[in-house]
Design an enzyme around this catalytic site. Structure first.
Site, PDB file in Angstrom:
ATOM      1  N   HIS A 122       0.819  -1.268  -0.169  1.00  0.00           N
ATOM      2  CA  HIS A 122       0.078  -0.094  -0.108  1.00  0.00           C
ATOM      3  C   HIS A 122       0.786   1.384  -0.076  1.00  0.00           C
ATOM      4  O   HIS A 122       0.382   2.280  -0.458  1.00  0.00           O
ATOM      5  CB  HIS A 122      -1.029   0.018   1.203  1.00  0.00           C
ATOM      6  N   PHE A 375      -1.323  -8.275   4.534  1.00  0.00           N
ATOM      7  CA  PHE A 375       0.010  -7.915   4.509  1.00  0.00           C
ATOM      8  C   PHE A 375       0.125  -6.660   4.008  1.00  0.00           C
ATOM      9  O   PHE A 375       1.211  -6.129   3.283  1.00  0.00           O
ATOM     10  CB  PHE A 375       1.021  -8.816   3.757  1.00  0.00           C
ATOM     11  N   CYS A 376      -0.803  -5.680   4.284  1.00  0.00           N
ATOM     12  CA  CYS A 376      -0.941  -4.325   3.587  1.00  0.00           C
ATOM     13  C   CYS A 376      -0.522  -4.377   2.082  1.00  0.00           C
ATOM     14  O   CYS A 376       0.020  -3.516   1.465  1.00  0.00           O
ATOM     15  CB  CYS A 376       0.284  -3.178   4.247  1.00  0.00           C
ATOM     16  N   ALA A 377      -1.245  -5.281   1.312  1.00  0.00           N
ATOM     17  CA  ALA A 377      -1.030  -5.371   0.022  1.00  0.00           C
ATOM     18  C   ALA A 377      -2.292  -5.962  -0.375  1.00  0.00           C
ATOM     19  O   ALA A 377      -2.199  -7.201  -1.066  1.00  0.00           O
ATOM     20  CB  ALA A 377       0.244  -6.424  -0.368  1.00  0.00           C
TER      21      ALA A 377
END
Length: 426
Positions: A122, A375-377
């Site tokens: 992100h 995982f911030c993705a």
């Protein structure tokens, strides 16, 4: 009887601690390096040495302040050297990779188009301006090159005279990760940079996950900007860095307005002259200890045998991946082929088991720390979960994944303990 006196053995010098030893808690297995790596001894020692002298930076004439100012600027030089910064590059200290990429986003010239891929963290998806282009995740590294070439060709239009100059048309910036924080797979950064150059575009690299595992050199890769986080590079004191070309950074408004970023402030509201160089974007009292810790780890890594460290990590990574593949109901997530180059990060799911629950059981029953979630993705992780379900034909995969990541201090015992625990849980 004759007594022979044996002299006592000569005192041995104390063993010299390896600056790349990592600190940890006995009995706890930390396999969450990709989120925050443990502290290296080099970082802890550098901070402990400076703490008695801790004082302001760039703001005092006393001995303490002068020493801290020198330590801060030496840290900047050490980090720049470690990352191959060129003579005209700025090395700007930030809080982390997210902060560094947001700084760069604020510094883009008006009208800049940013091209990214859907496989980004992100931090490399969200800061960019509206109108940015997000390319699909390619099936392999060669597909990334083809996709970028096509996208930049469309943005720039045909140029019968050959390679485009940076001055031709509105600015374009390619923003790409060097290694995925979800799968560990490496992206072909140098080749992507050559494609960008051919079209007169600049390129920024999120090196947060690659730098802890392999050398990263701005000049050798021929990239324009590079960002990373100290807390992923064994220096967990809240410092990151943006390294790159000076022109956009010096032309942009300061990232933060405040003390240290100015060369003159007059009585009138708008009578302000901003500094050039890194100071322009480092307003306020800086994170001295974070910068010094990061520089200490960079120096220790620069002095180490990186090839030997890489080989040892790859052997552990192979052991981990082969062990996961041998477990029934465990599926690894990946973008490219199974043999694609990667760093010590593996994401996977346990079919029929909620990932959050598995992570909690690993922690409670086995003292093993892994990450669970997306995982911030989120776009990438959800896509890979869907692809894993399609490949396996299973309908009982959880909506989130588990991630095990390794690095300095990881051992075969740690890997085997995780594999044994997963076998028991699954």
């Amino acid at each position: 009887m004759t007594v022979t006196l044996v002299p006592p053995p000569a005192p041995q010098p104390p063993a010299v601690a390896d600056p790349l030893d990592v600190l940890g808690v006995p009995g706890q297995v930390n396999l969450d390096y990709a989120a925050t790596a443990p502290c290296a001894r080099a970082a802890a020692d550098a901070v402990a040495e400076l703490l008695p002298w801790y004082a302001s930076v760039h703001r005092g004439a006393g001995a303490l302040s002068r020493r801290c100012t020198l330590a801060y600027e030496r840290a900047r030089q050490a980090v720049g050297d470690f990352l191959g910064a060129r003579a005209g590059d700025h090395v700007v200290f930030t809080r982390n990779t997210t902060d560094a990429l947001n700084l760069l986003a604020r510094a883009l010239p008006a009208g800049t188009t940013v091209v990214t891929f859907g496989g980004e963290h992100h931090a490399n998806l969200l800061p960019w301006p509206r109108g940015s282009v997000r390319l699909p995740v390619p099936p392999d590294p060669a597909g990334a090159l083809r996709a970028l070439d096509a996208a930049l060709g469309e943005l720039r239009g045909p140029d019968p005279s050959g390679p485009r100059s940076a001055q031709h048309g509105p600015p374009v910036l390619v923003a790409v990760t060097a290694a995925s924080n979800v799968t560990g797979e490496r992206w072909p950064v140098a080749e992507l940079a050559r494609v960008a150059r051919r079209h007169g575009a600049r390129i920024a690299v999120d090196a947060a996950q690659l730098a802890p595992h392999a050398p990263v050199d701005v000049a050798a890769l021929d990239v324009d900007y590079l960002a990373l986080s100290g807390h992923k590079l064994y220096a967990p004191f809240g410092a990151g860095v943006l390294v790159g070309r000076a022109d956009w950074l010096d032309a942009a408004p300061p990232y933060l307005a405040g003390g240290g970023a100015t060369s003159h402030v007059g009585a009138a509201t708008h009578d302000v002259r901003w500094a050039t160089g890194p100071a322009r974007h480092e307003a306020g009292t800086p994170n001295l200890l974070g910068a010094v810790a990061l520089a200490a780890v960079c120096t220790a890594l620069a002095d180490a045998d990186r090839a030997a460290l890489h080989d040892a990590e790859q052997a552990l990574l192979t052991r981990l991946r082969e062990g996961l593949a041998a477990l029934p109901h465990v599926l690894e997530l990946r973008m490219f082929g199974p043999a694609a180059p990667r760093v010590g990060i593996v994401s996977f799911v346990v079919a029929g088991r909620d990932s959050t629950q598995v992570a909690a059981e690993l922690a409670a029953a086995y003292d093993i720390g892994v990450r669970d979630g997306l995982f911030c993705a989120h776009p990438l992780a959800r896509r890979l979960l869907d692809e894993a379900a399609a490949r396996s034909g299973r309908r009982d995969l959880p909506p989130t994944a588990l991630r095990a990541s390794i690095g300095l201090g990881s051992t075969t015992g740690h890997v085997d303990r995780l594999l044994a625990a997963l076998a028991a849980l699954a």
